[in-house]
Design an enzyme around this catalytic site. Structure first.
Site: not given
Length: 252
Positions: A178, A43, A65
């Protein structure tokens, strides 16, 4: 991409948490399986230092991502893991933090299990533990909080709202992953449901990395703080957040 329904020639998948950023926080077992991997599927938040630990012959597949952009959709990531394992490869699925804490690791294992592929899970230090430790913010403290809750700032898959009343009326430390984009919503909901606007908060960006920065404020100033922060960042809300200004040790 072709996937067989049998796994007679299956390799093995290690789901590895790389930790929050500082490569020295990778576990010993994580190091060992990365060095032995034929394929590393990684990632965006995995550091270059950790990627460099893989054997020079290993196939490196980036599936990163970031906010509002997925380089490779999750279903394709699942297919890559299955296909490489069915080719008899030793595969490392390398994720930032810990794979089972907002890392979608469970979804990937479900896909592997569907095809009868053998796997293991190597835990990593999640961002909430690593970033707050480097910022000098103890998530629990006898004088401040007896428990901690980890919450995702993303909208839930089925569109349901977070149980804001429960969060606002507890004495827990709240850690939002997030959450930068939703900081205004987080602020409004918690205050509306009874949490004091003066509750200390902190945003930790690039936690445990050399460029780590901590922004301190209160719940009512959180949206303004977030405007000056960059991802990856973690939001800590609760009286423990005030301790970082006194206990912070990183970069001293």
């Amino acid at each position: 991409m072709s996937i067989n329904n049998t796994s007679s020639n299956s390799g093995f998948v290690s789901l590895v948490g790389a930790g929050p950023g500082d490569p020295d926080l990778l576990t010993v077992k994580g190091l060992r399986v990365i060095q032995a991997a034929d394929v590393v599927v990684y990632d965006r938040l995995v550091s270059e230092d950790i990627l460099a630990l893989a054997d020079s012959s290993a196939e490196m597949i980036y599936v990163g991502k970031q906010l509002d952009f997925h380089c490779v959709p999750q279903d394709q990531i699942n297919q890559i893991l299955v296909q490489k394992a069915q080719e008899g490869k030793r595969v490392v699925r390398l994720k930032g933090g810990d794979s089972f804490i907002f890392g979608r690791g469970g979804e990937e294992l479900e896909e592997l299990a569907k095809f009868g592929i053998k796997y293991e899970v190597v835990p990593g230090i999640t961002a909430a533990a690593g970033a707050t430790a480097y910022a000098g913010i103890p998530l629990t403290h006898r004088d401040h909080a007896q428990s901690v809750q980890f919450i995702t700032g993303h909208v839930q898959k089925d569109g349901r709202e977070i149980e804001w009343a429960s969060l606002a009326q507890s004495n827990n430390s709240l850690v939002f992953y997030m959450g930068l984009k939703q900081s205004g919503h987080i602020c409004d909901k918690l205050i509306t449901h009874g949490l004091s606007a003066q509750t200390p908060c902190a945003i930790i960006e690039n936690g445990t990395r050399p460029e780590q920065r901590v922004l301190n404020g209160t719940l009512e100033t959180l949206p303004e703080l977030a405007k000056g922060a960059v991802s990856p960042a973690l939001i800590v809300i609760g009286s423990v957040a005030s301790l970082g200004e006194r206990l912070g040790w990183f970069h001293q």
